[in-house]
Design an enzyme around this catalytic site. Structure first.
Site, PDB file in Angstrom:
ATOM      1  N   TYR A   1       1.402  11.831  -2.601  1.00 12.00           N
ATOM      2  CA  TYR A   1       1.944  12.083  -3.891  1.00 12.00           C
ATOM      3  C   TYR A   1       2.150  13.129  -4.503  1.00 12.00           C
ATOM      4  CZ  TYR A   1       1.646   6.770  -3.453  1.00 12.00           C
ATOM      5  OH  TYR A   1       1.788   5.532  -2.859  1.00 12.00           O
TER       6      TYR A   1
ATOM      7  N   ASP B   1      -2.724  -3.467  -3.664  1.00 10.86           N
ATOM      8  CA  ASP B   1      -1.473  -4.505  -3.904  1.00 10.86           C
ATOM      9  C   ASP B   1      -1.754  -5.539  -3.217  1.00 10.86           C
ATOM     10  OD1 ASP B   1      -0.877  -3.173  -6.313  1.00 10.86           O
ATOM     11  OD2 ASP B   1       1.228  -3.198  -5.978  1.00 10.86           O
TER      12      ASP B   1
ATOM     13  N   LYS C   1      -4.983   6.402   9.573  1.00 14.76           N
ATOM     14  CA  LYS C   1      -4.113   6.353  10.794  1.00 14.76           C
ATOM     15  C   LYS C   1      -4.305   7.780  11.643  1.00 14.76           C
ATOM     16  CE  LYS C   1      -0.371   4.535  12.147  1.00 14.76           C
ATOM     17  NZ  LYS C   1      -0.274   3.171  12.649  1.00 14.76           N
TER      18      LYS C   1
ATOM     19  N   ASP D   1      -2.793   2.688  -2.090  1.00 12.70           N
ATOM     20  CA  ASP D   1      -1.784   2.056  -3.227  1.00 12.70           C
ATOM     21  C   ASP D   1      -1.220   0.862  -2.529  1.00 12.70           C
ATOM     22  OD1 ASP D   1       0.161   1.822  -5.364  1.00 12.70           O
ATOM     23  OD2 ASP D   1       1.380   3.448  -4.772  1.00 12.70           O
TER      24      ASP D   1
ATOM     25  N   ASP E   1      -2.663  -0.050   9.571  1.00 12.50           N
ATOM     26  CA  ASP E   1      -1.644  -1.409   9.881  1.00 12.50           C
ATOM     27  C   ASP E   1      -2.796  -2.339  10.497  1.00 12.50           C
ATOM     28  OD1 ASP E   1      -2.419   0.539  11.789  1.00 12.50           O
ATOM     29  OD2 ASP E   1      -0.898   0.134  12.961  1.00 12.50           O
TER      30      ASP E   1
END
Ligand code: NAD
Length: 365
Positions: free
Chosen positions: A142, A252, A192, A248, A224
């Site tokens: 970001y 959620d 990852k 992020d 994942d």
């Protein structure tokens, strides 16, 4: 009488509606525990764009820095949705994170047994869920440079950059170990590492820090696989620590385990120049344009965010627990906001719920 100064940034949409209820509950709490709370309010997000042409003014940032903590509602909405606009409401959030040095987002996700049937998952899968997700906030994709779009050979092209420094990784991972130490002592670091160099560095640094925390069990998961296990076996997790974008998305996902977006608070912590903790507290939900202005938003995530403020910024554990208990009692008494009510059942609006929780806090529980 202890005195605390709080910056109030309601923002847009239901942010404005729910923050008023957090103030109502804090004032009730102040009366009971002999604390006084002083609020300084300012516009951020779309409301600030309309009034001042920018999502976050320097004056607003300075005002926040001069307070003991910040309560934030939510920003954004269809009126300011043009993705090509150079001035956008989310700039307020990014600006506050950078300006206040907020590097860690803490999201406790705890299933209240009374709400175990309100989640999309089976009761037996979610009823023991009790985890904390730590998301790194100031680094990663970001903020990395270059970040831009251009045209080349008649094609649109774009690039974002994922970058981390050792210092950025170390401070959030240490917070992860410290948090796990105070709980079930299991830290899951999510990355990852099979693809990304930043993840391989993250893993290496995490292993080094683990030597300082022999009492905490450290495990690594690929993002994942973690996304899958959060649904398959969520009660397994204790503390999860991860980088900005993975966090992020996973936070959620984790929020659905607790029944509703309207229930989950969050804390964003940074270190002030004098070494004290500087915190911004906000619900995890957005401005909910679909229900804004109807007076039916669930204020509990915002009220529980105020409880986190008492705990992390002011060290008022008993007072924080009093608010959390008042929320549980309100639900246990059968009162439901619209987002948690079963179809056909009566529900209470934002103000009525805020009043009930404030009354419970004032009465003592
Ligand atoms: P949202 O969280 O606003 O809403 C998602 C869904 O959950 C909606 O159906 C909404 O009605 C419901 N919901 C959310 N909070 C609720 C509450 N307290 N009570 C009852 N129902 C609630 O997410 P979105 O729709 O993706 O985003 C809407 C706007 O909010 C966008 O402009 C987005 O950019 C912004 N947003 C801001 C923040 C923030 O300021 N931190 C976070 C997320 C989204």
């Amino acid at each position: 009488m202890a005195h605390y100064r709080i910056a109030l940034l309601p923002g847009d949409g239901i942010g404005v509606e729910v923050i008023g209820q957090a103030v109502r509950v804090l004032d009730a709490l102040g009366g009971r525990f002999d604390h006084s709370f002083e609020y300084t309010e300012d516009l951020v997000g779309g409301a600030s764009i309309d009034a001042h042409g920018v999502a976050l003014r320097d004056e607003t940032l300075d005002m926040c820095q001069a307070q003991d903590a910040v309560l934030f509602g939510a920003v954004g909405g269809p009126k300011w949705d043009d993705p090509k606009a150079s001035v956008r409401p989310e700039q307020a959030i990014l600006g506050l994170r950078k300006g206040l040095g907020l590097f860690a987002n803490i999201r406790p996700v705890k299933m209240l047994p009374i709400l175990a049937d309100a989640t999309p998952l089976k009761r037996e899968t979610v009823e023991a869920v009790d985890m904390v997700v730590l998301r790194e906030l100031t680094g990663g994709i970001y903020f990395g440079e270059p970040q831009r779009r251009w045209d080349e050979d008649g094609q649109r092209k774009a690039v974002d950059t994922l970058a981390y420094s050792e210092e950025e990784v170390e401070r959030i991972v240490r917070l992860g170990f410290e948090t796990a130490r105070g709980r079930r002592k299991l830290l899951t670091s999510v990355d990852k590492a099979n693809i990304l160099d930043t993840s391989r560095m993250w893993r290496e640094i995490t292993e080094e820090i683990a030597k300082d925390y022999p009492d905490v069990t450290l495990e690594h998961r690929l993002v994942d696989a973690c996304a899958m296990d959060l649904i398959r076996h969520p009660s397994y997790f204790d503390v999860i620590v991860t980088e900005n974008m993975f966090g992020d998305i996973l936070t959620d996902e984790a929020s659905m385990l607790a029944g509703s977006m309207g229930m989950l608070p969050s804390a964003s912590l940074g270190a002030a120049a004098d070494g004290s903790t500087l915190g911004l507290y906000e619900p995890i939900h957005g401005t909910a344009p679909d229900i804004a202005g109807q007076g039916i938003a669930n204020p509990m995530a915002m009220i529980l965010s105020a409880a986190l403020m008492l705990r992390y910024s002011f060290g008022l554990e008993q007072e924080a627990a009093t608010i959390e208990q008042a929320v549980i009692e309100t639900l246990s008494a059968g009162h439901r906001p619209a987002d948690l009510a079963s179809e056909g059942d009566a529900s209470l609006g934002t103000e009525a719920l805020g009043e009930l929780i404030a009354d419970t806090v004032a009465a003592g529980n």
